[in-house]
Design a protein around this motif. Sequence first.
Motif, PDB file in Angstrom:
ATOM      1  N   UNK A  24       0.821  -1.212   0.000  1.00 55.30           N
ATOM      2  CA  UNK A  24       0.000   0.000   0.000  1.00 55.30           C
ATOM      3  C   UNK A  24       0.858   1.267   0.000  1.00 55.30           C
ATOM      4  N   UNK A  25       0.365   2.293  -0.664  1.00 50.59           N
ATOM      5  CA  UNK A  25       1.007   3.594  -0.678  1.00 50.59           C
ATOM      6  C   UNK A  25       0.094   4.583   0.031  1.00 50.59           C
ATOM      7  N   UNK A  26       0.674   5.483   0.793  1.00 49.75           N
ATOM      8  CA  UNK A  26      -0.098   6.422   1.604  1.00 49.75           C
ATOM      9  C   UNK A  26      -1.068   7.235   0.750  1.00 49.75           C
ATOM     10  N   UNK A  27      -2.321   7.289   1.208  1.00 50.03           N
ATOM     11  CA  UNK A  27      -3.327   8.105   0.547  1.00 50.03           C
ATOM     12  C   UNK A  27      -3.863   7.547  -0.746  1.00 50.03           C
ATOM     13  N   UNK A  28      -3.471   6.325  -1.107  1.00 52.62           N
ATOM     14  CA  UNK A  28      -3.926   5.721  -2.356  1.00 52.62           C
ATOM     15  C   UNK A  28      -4.557   4.367  -2.081  1.00 52.62           C
ATOM     16  N   UNK A  29      -5.655   4.087  -2.771  1.00 54.55           N
ATOM     17  CA  UNK A  29      -6.260   2.764  -2.661  1.00 54.55           C
ATOM     18  C   UNK A  29      -5.384   1.768  -3.404  1.00 54.55           C
ATOM     19  N   UNK A  30      -5.082   0.654  -2.747  1.00 56.77           N
ATOM     20  CA  UNK A  30      -4.149  -0.302  -3.322  1.00 56.77           C
ATOM     21  C   UNK A  30      -4.627  -1.711  -2.992  1.00 56.77           C
ATOM     22  N   UNK A  31      -4.603  -2.633  -3.962  1.00 54.45           N
ATOM     23  CA  UNK A  31      -5.033  -4.001  -3.669  1.00 54.45           C
ATOM     24  C   UNK A  31      -4.081  -4.700  -2.710  1.00 54.45           C
ATOM     25  N   UNK A  32      -4.647  -5.470  -1.805  1.00 55.07           N
ATOM     26  CA  UNK A  32      -3.863  -6.230  -0.842  1.00 55.07           C
ATOM     27  C   UNK A  32      -4.537  -7.585  -0.639  1.00 55.07           C
ATOM     28  N   UNK A  33      -3.746  -8.633  -0.611  1.00 55.42           N
ATOM     29  CA  UNK A  33      -4.277  -9.983  -0.444  1.00 55.42           C
ATOM     30  C   UNK A  33      -3.746 -10.600   0.834  1.00 55.42           C
ATOM     31  N   UNK A  34      -4.636 -11.214   1.602  1.00 56.02           N
ATOM     32  CA  UNK A  34      -4.261 -11.941   2.808  1.00 56.02           C
ATOM     33  C   UNK A  34      -4.557 -13.423   2.578  1.00 56.02           C
ATOM     34  N   UNK A  35      -3.566 -14.272   2.830  1.00 51.16           N
ATOM     35  CA  UNK A  35      -3.742 -15.715   2.691  1.00 51.16           C
ATOM     36  C   UNK A  35      -3.614 -16.361   4.064  1.00 51.16           C
ATOM     37  N   UNK A  36      -4.540 -17.254   4.388  1.00 53.60           N
ATOM     38  CA  UNK A  36      -4.533 -17.932   5.687  1.00 53.60           C
ATOM     39  C   UNK A  36      -4.297 -19.420   5.479  1.00 53.60           C
ATOM     40  N   UNK A  37      -3.283 -19.951   6.154  1.00 54.94           N
ATOM     41  CA  UNK A  37      -2.961 -21.374   6.079  1.00 54.94           C
ATOM     42  C   UNK A  37      -2.811 -21.933   7.494  1.00 54.94           C
ATOM     43  N   UNK A  38      -2.838 -23.252   7.589  1.00 52.20           N
ATOM     44  CA  UNK A  38      -2.602 -23.921   8.869  1.00 52.20           C
ATOM     45  C   UNK A  38      -1.844 -25.209   8.581  1.00 52.20           C
ATOM     46  N   UNK A  39      -0.678 -25.355   9.196  1.00 47.52           N
ATOM     47  CA  UNK A  39       0.148 -26.528   8.927  1.00 47.52           C
ATOM     48  C   UNK A  39       0.571 -26.617   7.481  1.00 47.52           C
ATOM     49  N   UNK A  40       0.704 -25.458   6.842  1.00 50.72           N
ATOM     50  CA  UNK A  40       1.108 -25.418   5.443  1.00 50.72           C
ATOM     51  C   UNK A  40      -0.018 -25.661   4.461  1.00 50.72           C
ATOM     52  N   UNK A  41      -1.237 -25.902   4.955  1.00 53.39           N
ATOM     53  CA  UNK A  41      -2.371 -26.179   4.074  1.00 53.39           C
ATOM     54  C   UNK A  41      -3.330 -24.993   4.050  1.00 53.39           C
ATOM     55  N   UNK A  42      -3.946 -24.727   2.890  1.00 55.21           N
ATOM     56  CA  UNK A  42      -4.885 -23.603   2.783  1.00 55.21           C
ATOM     57  C   UNK A  42      -6.077 -23.795   3.718  1.00 55.21           C
ATOM     58  N   UNK A  43      -6.502 -22.722   4.340  1.00 53.53           N
ATOM     59  CA  UNK A  43      -7.684 -22.749   5.204  1.00 53.53           C
ATOM     60  C   UNK A  43      -8.906 -22.348   4.372  1.00 53.53           C
ATOM     61  N   UNK A  44      -9.903 -23.207   4.358  1.00 51.04           N
ATOM     62  CA  UNK A  44     -11.098 -22.952   3.548  1.00 51.04           C
ATOM     63  C   UNK A  44     -12.382 -23.040   4.373  1.00 51.04           C
ATOM     64  N   UNK A  45     -12.245 -22.951   5.700  1.00 52.42           N
ATOM     65  CA  UNK A  45     -13.438 -23.050   6.547  1.00 52.42           C
ATOM     66  C   UNK A  45     -13.647 -21.800   7.401  1.00 52.42           C
ATOM     67  N   UNK A  46     -13.268 -20.641   6.855  1.00 53.34           N
ATOM     68  CA  UNK A  46     -13.531 -19.394   7.570  1.00 53.34           C
ATOM     69  C   UNK A  46     -15.035 -19.195   7.691  1.00 53.34           C
ATOM     70  N   UNK A  47     -15.464 -18.766   8.863  1.00 50.23           N
ATOM     71  CA  UNK A  47     -16.887 -18.571   9.120  1.00 50.23           C
ATOM     72  C   UNK A  47     -17.249 -17.088   9.112  1.00 50.23           C
TER      73      UNK A  47
END
Length: 309
Positions: free
Chosen positions: A215-238
């Motif tokens: 992100x750059x100050x004062x500018x809208x910028x795409x950001x991605x957050x990835x959640x894993x557990x034990x090296x595996x993708x988490x797909x049960x977010x509630x």
Amino acid sequence: MFASPRPAAHRRALAAAGTAAALALTLTACGSSSDGSSSMPGMDHGSKPSASSSAKASPSMGDMPGMDHMAAGNGLSDNKDGYRLTSKDTTLTADKQAAYRFTVTGPDGKPVTDFAIDQTKRLHFYAIRSDLTGFQHVHPTMAADGTWTADLDTLAPGSWRMFASFTPDRGSGKGTAFVLSRTVSVPGTATKTPLPTATKAAEADGYTVTVKGKPMAGMEHPMTVTITKGGKPVTDLQPYLDTYAHLTAFHQGDTAFAHLHPTTKVNGDNGGPELSFNAELPTSGNWRLFLQFQTGGKLHTAALTLNVG
């Protein structure tokens, strides 16, 4: 180049398909907010996670599902446009649970009692210590006279800032999102915790949260957050608070406030592993990010430092 122009109907079909594809790309990840406990040092959380939910929350202010209306300003004032955050509590007791009582008054000087629903709540309350530790996100209760009570977890000695995020449902500020704050002193020997260095990943309760984007100050910028557990993708977010992840950020030095949300609506208990955000942080420097997400009815909070250019 084509030898001859396409029929108008064919061109319209292609345009419609392109629009649908663009919309699908925009809606690519989800987020849910939550308050609660975390095993990370220096963080306390006062609210209990809600039950997992397929139930739909009330829409907020006509926003699109999963989208947050951004409050103007950085939240560092106790008043804006005639609305004021007032409290008689200037000190709270250290190392024990505490109740912080406050009122929001309107331009007429009277307590505001009509608030719009935002992310299933009429008001969101945050407490953060000046060194950006001790983060708490709770949902206070309001008495008939407009007095709110925020039940806070254990507070370490030092200076704290209390934020109230709300949208009036009547009066001159109807439909406008506000974030107001006041400082509170917690007496005792205060030990300052150095801000952890900027990083792209953090651990919480066995989960790994990785942030991608600059992100750059004062500018809208795409950001991605990835959640894993034990090296595996988490797909049960509630779902929690109408999204799959709740992201709050505070600026190092002045504790300026920012609130970010994923760009997709919720679809059951199968969110993740990637959550997309449109991040807009107004000031350069280090920001402490607190990402809250829920799995199996339990809230998790991951914290990391992000440097904004």
